[in-house]
Design a protein around this motif. Structure first.
Motif, mmCIF file in Angstrom:
data_model
loop_
_atom_site.group_PDB
_atom_site.id
_atom_site.type_symbol
_atom_site.label_atom_id
_atom_site.label_comp_id
_atom_site.label_asym_id
_atom_site.label_seq_id
_atom_site.Cartn_x
_atom_site.Cartn_y
_atom_site.Cartn_z
ATOM 1 N N LEU A 32 9.193 9.466 2.677
ATOM 2 C CA LEU A 32 8.415 10.334 3.556
ATOM 3 C C LEU A 32 7.457 11.209 2.754
ATOM 4 O O LEU A 32 6.273 11.337 3.092
ATOM 5 C CB LEU A 32 9.372 11.173 4.398
ATOM 6 N N LEU A 33 7.966 11.810 1.691
ATOM 7 C CA LEU A 33 7.118 12.689 0.890
ATOM 8 C C LEU A 33 6.052 11.903 0.136
ATOM 9 O O LEU A 33 4.932 12.385 -0.057
ATOM 10 C CB LEU A 33 7.981 13.500 -0.079
ATOM 11 N N ALA A 34 6.382 10.685 -0.285
ATOM 12 C CA ALA A 34 5.373 9.843 -0.933
ATOM 13 C C ALA A 34 4.255 9.496 0.046
ATOM 14 O O ALA A 34 3.074 9.479 -0.311
ATOM 15 C CB ALA A 34 6.023 8.576 -1.477
ATOM 16 N N CYS A 35 4.626 9.227 1.298
ATOM 17 C CA CYS A 35 3.622 8.937 2.321
ATOM 18 C C CYS A 35 2.715 10.144 2.538
ATOM 19 O O CYS A 35 1.486 10.007 2.602
ATOM 20 C CB CYS A 35 4.323 8.544 3.618
ATOM 21 N N ALA A 36 3.298 11.326 2.637
ATOM 22 C CA ALA A 36 2.487 12.532 2.811
ATOM 23 C C ALA A 36 1.560 12.739 1.618
ATOM 24 O O ALA A 36 0.384 13.091 1.767
ATOM 25 C CB ALA A 36 3.386 13.742 3.004
ATOM 26 N N LEU A 91 0.812 -1.212 0.000
ATOM 27 C CA LEU A 91 0.000 0.000 0.000
ATOM 28 C C LEU A 91 0.849 1.267 0.000
ATOM 29 O O LEU A 91 0.378 2.334 -0.389
ATOM 30 C CB LEU A 91 -0.917 0.010 1.229
ATOM 31 N N ALA A 92 2.103 1.189 0.461
ATOM 32 C CA ALA A 92 2.957 2.378 0.577
ATOM 33 C C ALA A 92 3.458 2.798 -0.799
ATOM 34 O O ALA A 92 3.868 1.972 -1.607
ATOM 35 C CB ALA A 92 4.136 2.099 1.498
ATOM 36 N N ASP A 93 3.428 4.098 -1.046
ATOM 37 C CA ASP A 93 3.769 4.618 -2.371
ATOM 38 C C ASP A 93 5.263 4.823 -2.613
ATOM 39 O O ASP A 93 5.668 5.066 -3.728
ATOM 40 C CB ASP A 93 3.077 5.972 -2.598
ATOM 41 N N GLY A 94 6.084 4.808 -1.607
ATOM 42 C CA GLY A 94 7.497 5.145 -1.779
ATOM 43 C C GLY A 94 8.229 4.174 -2.670
ATOM 44 O O GLY A 94 7.764 3.057 -2.930
ATOM 45 N N PRO A 95 9.401 4.561 -3.162
ATOM 46 C CA PRO A 95 10.175 3.686 -4.045
ATOM 47 C C PRO A 95 10.666 2.434 -3.334
ATOM 48 O O PRO A 95 10.888 1.406 -3.965
ATOM 49 C CB PRO A 95 11.355 4.567 -4.472
ATOM 50 N N ASP A 96 10.855 2.511 -2.025
ATOM 51 C CA ASP A 96 11.194 1.355 -1.221
ATOM 52 C C ASP A 96 10.733 1.654 0.204
ATOM 53 O O ASP A 96 10.035 2.649 0.435
ATOM 54 C CB ASP A 96 12.694 1.027 -1.295
ATOM 55 N N ILE A 97 11.096 0.822 1.148
ATOM 56 C CA ILE A 97 10.669 1.048 2.523
ATOM 57 C C ILE A 97 11.714 0.487 3.464
ATOM 58 O O ILE A 97 12.308 -0.571 3.197
ATOM 59 C CB ILE A 97 9.271 0.422 2.785
ATOM 60 N N SER A 98 11.966 1.187 4.555
ATOM 61 C CA SER A 98 12.970 0.741 5.514
ATOM 62 C C SER A 98 12.378 -0.306 6.441
ATOM 63 O O SER A 98 11.150 -0.449 6.561
ATOM 64 C CB SER A 98 13.480 1.925 6.338
#
Length: 977
Positions: free
Chosen positions: A668-672, A542-549
């Motif tokens: 972070l910006l993708a999440c926002a 569901l997260a839009d970022g290019p990857d995730i930590s």
């Protein structure tokens, strides 16, 4: 200086003031005449100088009557100063004197050794060592050689050493240009040509550096300035070398382009051309596709002697396009000895790779430095083709969206080739050889399955194996996943797997024909996941970022990091998730889409999807708020952000906090950006406020602006005035930084209205601060002061001392613009004192910046220079490139006002370099105007004209009042617009 100093510990310097040292102790060398004797002896390198030679050296043709007695007195005093080493250092021979210095004991000798080693290293192709050695030699200079010494000998030696230093500088700059550091040396060359206006080699280097930086008009202007100056001063024309360079620039000679084998950094050794080898590993069990391999290999074999060989492989997702292309590319590597480039263009995802970003990556891989890479797509594409000219490089463009994405990335030169994979047939890609890749034949599919599972298990259940590959639709990716599952489960038989695949309820029914096999493949892997794995797979998608930590994943899943890591690593083993780097994970773009479809279908209750995104947003907000608090002690903003379900990460120091913020910027910006639901709006708006450093740094300003716009529109539609006000505050800040002052003021006005309507102390205060800044930039000083004073009062009422100091800094600027210099200084000093009291590191730079401007206007130039220099160091450490560039600009103003145009020009060049791509066109035009002023003052009139004309074009386009000032500057040059 390195090395042993000979018989004792004495060492001497002449490349600056003449000094003598015993270890770390500086010895007295007496009066200027006594130091002149010491220098004369040192520069004879141990040879004896007669008394008459020394008299001539010190006094020339009119020595005093007591010259010989004076020599003896000076020599005696030097011996006394040298102490116990005097007997073996300063010796008397044949009626004269000599100084014997061991290896490493005289700076000029050390410099000569460095220069000799540099020549040898360069001859051997080791440019890194050559550059480092020349830099080491130049570092030995400490101002003017033989500083303050009288006498004809000192004067002649001073001239010789100055000339030698220039020669070393020119050689080092040549190496910088060879390394692709043309942008970096412009500032230095601007200052050098101002100090040595008739030195043609420096002028040629400046022309080449400007041309390679995309500033052709300025490069030509340097030539015009040089030709005019040589005619006026010497009555001669430029040298043939300079004329040839001028003609080459006029013709855009490809030979003048930045070298393809640039070192990348001043210290990188690269005696040979950079040869990228970016192809992914070929799978060891590649099977079948014989006809396609032969067809593509034949195309690549014809690349030599052709303009360009382009082959485009099309097929549905999972059909094996990438595997085939990589296999063929590896087989053809010998035909492309200059390297192979690879990029996943992410064409099947929601955010395909931008061609300009890909070109930047390719150019860096081919040896170009960041400073050598132009901004626009067309310029990057042209440079890319120039760099590839004469080379044989294979470019593999994987997962392309369409022909438009691919065209700028094609080499276009003889001997190069491009291999493209895409889900669409590129019928509109001129000259491309099109290959349609279908699923495997049953025989090939069974071969692939057998290679992975093993001959013994398949031979025993051949019918079941055929059923498995048929259920996979003969799709290579599906077969590979099914076979890998079976291979890792020794207790399963092939029949068990076939039975599982035979249950159609495990596969999606409603699929378009083109996507059926792909989704069946993912369904196969997903259906075999344990419940916790499946949940993690669904929610992380569901997260839009290019990857995730790992930390963000743990927050999103609501699990501890150890359990989360175990889950994610198990998903990596299934090939449904990729390990992007240690502690970071990513989905293939199609797998992410499938994971989201699974979340919509299988996640129960459905509210868990929103809850997962809410937990991710809470993680970013809580952590970014801690970064903000570390950066800005005493700022009350973190106390006003929405409450979160978790505490986020904790940081040991400011450096690690900033590192997290900038490394997580895209995620972070993708999440926002995606948090536009009503339940998330306020937290997302708060996230952008506490992450404002990303908007101010320049690197992430565009993504920050896009996220802010999305939230502002969503908040307005939802009627959430608090979220709307805070989003508009962030937007006003972005526009102020970009030089869009009318837009900034409008957003600040709307933010004020929103904040005031709901009594929000955050948007009410910050909006007035931004509105005051925008008004000041538009020369409406009374309005500016009104809004800034209101913001100061609101900050103080809220107990927000840090933001109050920011308002004081801005008020100082307003007072300065209205000629209230004394109060401007006082306000800035008050701001700096507040920052110091609070222990604010980064924002202290803003206070010092304001104080530096005020002190400059107050005529306290030395103090102003100190404040601005200290601010510059803090901005650099804090990665605030916009303010770093602006501080260079202010220092340039200071130097120009002090009558030092050469230094001003150098600083203005640095400002332009740092502000490249950030800060907006208005600030760039300001820097160009300043550079033009400095160049005009040092006599480089044609280059000054070019700078002013470029600045005027910007001001006219923006409708800025500064246009009138620049027209006035151009008037005396006969080019007023």
């Amino acid at each position: 200086m390195d090395g042993d100093s000979g018989t004792g510990t004495l060492r001497f310097t002449v490349l600056g003031p003449v000094r003598a040292w015993r270890g770390e102790e500086q010895l007295s060398t007496g009066s200027p005449q006594q130091r002149a004797l010491l220098a004369a002896l040192l520069l004879r390198r141990g040879r004896t100088a007669t008394a008459s030679e020394l008299v001539d050296a010190l006094w020339g043709e009119e020595p005093p009557d007591a010259a010989l007695a004076a020599l003896r007195t000076y020599a005696s005093r030097l011996r006394k100063s040298f102490g116990q080493e005097a007997g073996t250092t300063l010796v008397t021979e044949s009626g004269g004197y000599a100084i014997r210095v061991g290896p490493g004991g005289l700076d000029v000798t050390v410099a000569e050794e460095y220069a000799q080693k540099a020549d040898k290293a360069r001859h051997n192709g080791d440019r890194r060592s050559a550059r480092d050695l020349l830099a080491a030699a130049l570092d030995l200079w400490d101002g003017e050689p033989l500083a303050g010494l009288p006498g004809p000998y000192a004067e002649s030696q001073r001239s010789r050493l100055d000339e030698w230093r220039l020669h070393l500088l020119e050689s080092r700059i040549d190496l910088d240009l060879e390394a692709g550091h043309h942008t970096e040396v412009i500032s230095e060359l601007t200052a050098l040509t101002a100090d040595h206006p008739l030195r043609e080699r420096l002028r040629a280097q400046l022309m080449l550096a400007l041309y390679r930086s995309g500033r052709q008009a300025e490069a030509l202007a340097v030539y015009a300035d040089t030709r005019r100056l040589l005619a006026e001063e010497l009555g001669v024309d430029p040298s043939g070398e300079l004329r040839d360079l001028h003609q080459g620039i006029l013709e855009a000679d490809a030979g003048l382009a930045a070298p393809a084998d640039g070192d990348g950094l001043p210290g990188d050794a690269a005696p040979s051309v950079v040869r990228p080898a970016q192809l992914p590993a070929s799978v060891p069990d590649f099977t079948g596709r014989t006809a396609f391999v032969g067809e593509l290999s034949e195309q690549l074999a014809t690349a030599e002697g052709r303009i360009m060989a382009v082959s485009a492989v099309a097929g549905i997702g999972g059909v094996g396009k990438t595997t085939l292309a990589v296999h063929v590319a590896h087989a053809a590597r010998e035909r492309f000895p200059d390297g192979q480039l690879y990029i996943d263009l992410q064409g099947a995802g929601p955010r395909p790779a931008e061609p300009d970003a890909v070109l930047g990556s390719f150019l860096r891989a081919l040896g170009c430095t960041d400073s050598a890479i132009p901004d626009s797509l067309d310029e990057r594409s042209a440079l890319y083709r120039s760099v590839l000219d004469g080379r044989r490089v294979l470019v593999l463009l994987d997962n392309a969206r369409d022909a438009a994405q691919v065209r700028p990335l094609l080499p276009g030169t003889e001997g190069c080739a491009a291999l493209i994979t895409s889900r669409v047939r590129m019928v509109d890609l001129a000259g491309a050889h099109l290959v349609d890749l279908d699923v495997m034949s049953p025989e090939e599919a069974l071969q692939l399955f057998t290679k992975i599972v093993g001959m013994e298990r398949v031979a025993a259940e051949r019918k079941a194996a055929l059923d498995v590959v048929a259920a996979c639709g003969f799709l290579p990716l599906a077969i590979r996943i099914a076979a890998s599952r079976l291979a890792s489960r020794r207790t399963w038989t092939v029949s068990v797997l076939a039975e599982k695949l035979g249950d159609e309820r495990r596969r999606l029914d409603e699929l378009q024909a083109g996507d059926l096999a792909v989704k069946a493949t993912f369904e196969l892997g997903y259906s075999q996941l344990e419940p916790q794995q499946a949940r993690a797979f669904r929610l992380l998608g569901l997260a839009d970022g290019p990857d995730i930590s790992l930390a963000a994943s743990a927050a999103m899943l609501g699990l501890d990091p150890y359990e989360t890591e175990e889950l994610l690593e198990s998903l990596v083993d299934t090939s449904l998730l990729e390990s992007a780097a240690p502690g970071r994970y990513r989905f293939h773009d199609l797998v992410r889409l499938y994971a989201r479809a699974c979340a919509e279908r299988d996640e129960h209750p459905p509210t868990e999807r929103e809850a997962a995104l809410s937990r991710l947003l809470d993680f970013y907000l809580a952590t970014a708020a801690q970064v903000y608090a570390l950066e800005r002690p005493g700022d009350r903003l973190p106390d006003h952000v929405a409450p979160t379900s978790g505490h986020g990460l904790a940081f040991a120091d400011r450096g690690s906090a900033l590192e997290w913020l900038f490394s997580e910027a895209r995620c972070l910006l993708a999440c926002a950006h995606q948090s536009t639901g009503e339940a998330l709006l306020r937290r997302a708006a708060d996230l952008l406020m506490v992450a404002k450093d990303l908007g101010e740094s320049g690197a992430d300003s565009r993504a920050y602006e896009q996220a802010t716009l999305a939230l502002q529109e969503a908040a307005q539609e939802a009627g959430d005035r608090q979220a709307e006000g805070r989003a508009r505050v962030s937007l006003a800040n972005v526009y102020n930084l970009a030089g869009r002052f009318a837009d900034a003021e409008e957003q600040a006005r709307l933010a004020m209205d929103a904040g005031d309507s709901v009594g929000d102390p955050v948007s009410s205060a910050f909006a007035r601060n931004d509105r005051g800044l925008a008004a000041a930039y538009q020369s409406r000083y009374e309005d500016a002061e009104t809004y800034l004073q209101q913001s100061l009062d609101l900050f103080l009422a809220d107990g927000n001392q840090q933001s109050a100091a920011s308002a004081l800094s801005n008020l100082s600027r307003t007072h300065l613009l209205t000629d209230r210099v004394g109060s401007a200084v006082a306000l800035a000093e008050q701001a700096v004192a507040t920052y110091r009291e609070l222990g604010v590191a980064m924002r202290l730079a803003n206070g010092k910046y304001a104080l530096g401007l005020a002190l400059a206007r107050a005529g306290r130039a030395e103090q102003a220079h100190q404040e601005l220099t200290e601010a510059l160091a803090i901005f650099r450490t804090s990665r605030q490139r916009l303010w770093e560039g602006m501080t260079h600009f202010r220092l340039a103003e200071l130097q120009l006002a002090a009558g030092k145009p050469a230094q001003a020009a150098s600083l203005a060049e640095q400002a332009l370099s740092v502000l490249r791509g950030i800060g907006g066109e208005w600030r760039r035009a300001n820097a160009l105007t300043m550079l033009g002023r400095a160049l005009n003052d040092i006599g480089q009139l044609d280059r000054a004209r070019v700078c002013w004309q470029e600045a005027l074009a910007v001001y006219d386009q923006l409708g800025s009042p500064e246009a009138a000032e620049v027209r006035a500057l151009l008037q005396p040059l006969g080019t007023a617009a």
